[in-house]
Structures are given as structure tokens and as C-alpha cells.
Design a protein around this motif. Structure first.
Motif, PDB file in Angstrom:
ATOM      1  N   THR A  62       0.842  -1.194   0.000  1.00 49.36           N
ATOM      2  CA  THR A  62       0.000   0.000   0.000  1.00 49.36           C
ATOM      3  C   THR A  62       0.877   1.244   0.000  1.00 49.36           C
ATOM      4  O   THR A  62       1.787   1.375   0.806  1.00 49.36           O
TER       5      THR A  62
ATOM      6  N   TRP B 144      -3.036   3.762  -2.748  1.00 43.05           N
ATOM      7  CA  TRP B 144      -2.876   2.904  -3.924  1.00 43.05           C
ATOM      8  C   TRP B 144      -2.384   1.557  -3.419  1.00 43.05           C
ATOM      9  O   TRP B 144      -1.511   1.497  -2.551  1.00 43.05           O
TER      10      TRP B 144
ATOM     11  N   ILE C 109      -2.542  -2.510 -10.025  1.00 40.48           N
ATOM     12  CA  ILE C 109      -2.379  -1.460  -9.024  1.00 40.48           C
ATOM     13  C   ILE C 109      -3.717  -0.743  -8.968  1.00 40.48           C
ATOM     14  O   ILE C 109      -4.278  -0.360 -10.001  1.00 40.48           O
ATOM     15  N   SER C 110      -4.276  -0.655  -7.777  1.00 35.60           N
ATOM     16  CA  SER C 110      -5.608  -0.080  -7.584  1.00 35.60           C
ATOM     17  C   SER C 110      -5.490   1.207  -6.780  1.00 35.60           C
ATOM     18  O   SER C 110      -4.706   1.291  -5.844  1.00 35.60           O
ATOM     19  N   GLY C 111      -6.307   2.180  -7.170  1.00 39.14           N
ATOM     20  CA  GLY C 111      -6.242   3.470  -6.509  1.00 39.14           C
ATOM     21  C   GLY C 111      -7.596   4.031  -6.158  1.00 39.14           C
ATOM     22  O   GLY C 111      -8.613   3.330  -6.232  1.00 39.14           O
TER      23      GLY C 111
ATOM     24  N   ARG D 287     -10.110   3.099  -9.385  1.00 40.69           N
ATOM     25  CA  ARG D 287      -9.113   2.880 -10.444  1.00 40.69           C
ATOM     26  C   ARG D 287      -8.463   1.513 -10.255  1.00 40.69           C
ATOM     27  O   ARG D 287      -8.108   1.129  -9.154  1.00 40.69           O
TER      28      ARG D 287
ATOM     29  N   HIS E 118      -2.693   8.322 -14.913  1.00 41.34           N
ATOM     30  CA  HIS E 118      -3.113   8.311 -13.517  1.00 41.34           C
ATOM     31  C   HIS E 118      -1.987   8.907 -12.682  1.00 41.34           C
ATOM     32  O   HIS E 118      -0.817   8.633 -12.939  1.00 41.34           O
TER      33      HIS E 118
ATOM     34  N   MET F  78      -0.319   9.239  -8.919  1.00 35.70           N
ATOM     35  CA  MET F  78      -0.193   8.860  -7.517  1.00 35.70           C
ATOM     36  C   MET F  78       0.443  10.078  -6.852  1.00 35.70           C
ATOM     37  O   MET F  78       1.653  10.271  -6.921  1.00 35.70           O
TER      38      MET F  78
END
Length: 133
Positions: A7, A69, A76-78, A82, A109, A111
Motif C-alpha cells: 500500500t 494505492w 495497481i488499484s487506486g 481505479r 493516472h 499517484m
């Protein structure tokens, strides 16, 4: 053998530091604009710039400074649902304290407010390499 998800959290100190720099720039720009216009009260540009960025920073802090994230084995999830498959990542770019993810289809995207941006990039690249192996 499966790796535990990693994370990445937005760093609050980085969030506030970036907004302090943006506020300083807004103050200088506001003063310069008023000076070029011939306004004798150029100091109001500094007040306006500080106020504008300060309001923005406090308004967005609850979302931007708490974003997470999660780097899994394949994605990779956000925030805001996403989810980016690692095999669809074309490029990783650095923008200040942010990591920009560009997919093969051209989606971008951010981060934002990563305290250790190089480490984030290295971990994503390592996960991508594991997926190709």
C-alpha cells in the motif's frame, strides 16, 4: 508463492509542503500582476494568492492527503475505483512528489504526494518485471 499487496499512501507532510510552494508561487504571481498593472497595493496579490491556495489545500486535504494505492500481483488499484493491470503500464514518470502512470492505451493516472517517489517507482517496476517473468 504470493507476495502481500503493498500500500502506497499519500504523505500529509508532502501534501502540505507542496501546497506551501504553490502558495508562494501564487503570491509572487499575484504581486507581479498587480505591479505590472500599476496598482500601488501590490501586497494584496500576496494575500490573495495565499488565501486562494490555502482554501484549496484545506478543501482537498480530506481526499488528496488520504489517498491510497494498492499494488497487487497483477494490478495497481487506486482511489475512485481505479484499477490498472500491470501488463498495461507503458511508462512511469516522476512529476514532483507524484508518480504518473501511463497505460498502453494512453490513460494517465497520478499517484500524488508520495513521500519516497523513487521507491514507489522501483516497487512498481519490480512488480511489472515479476509479471513478465
Amino acid at each position: 508463492m504470493s507476495d502481500a499487496p503493498i500500500t502506497f499512501r499519500a504523505d500529509k507532510a508532502t501534501y502540505w509542503r507542496e501546497h506551501a510552494w504553490i502558495a508562494a508561487a501564487a503570491m509572487a504571481i499575484g504581486m507581479a500582476v498587480l505591479w505590472f498593472m500599476g496598482n500601488p497595493h501590490i501586497w494584496t496579490g500576496a494575500v490573495g494568492g495565499l488565501f486562494a491556495i490555502g482554501v484549496r489545500a484545506f478543501y482537498l486535504a480530506s481526499d488528496e492527503a488520504t489517498a491510497e494505492w494498492v499494488l497487487g500481483e497483477e494490478t495497481i488499484s487506486g482511489p475512485q475505483g481505479r484499477s490498472i493491470p500491470l501488463d498495461q503500464i507503458d511508462q512511469l514518470k516522476s512529476l514532483g512528489s507524484a508518480v504518473q502512470i501511463i497505460t498502453k492505451s494512453g490513460d494517465k493516472h497520478l499517484m500524488k504526494y508520495m513521500a519516497n517517489r523513487p521507491d514507489v517507482v522501483a516497487r512498481i517496476e519490480a512488480a511489472m518485471a515479476r509479471g513478465r517473468a
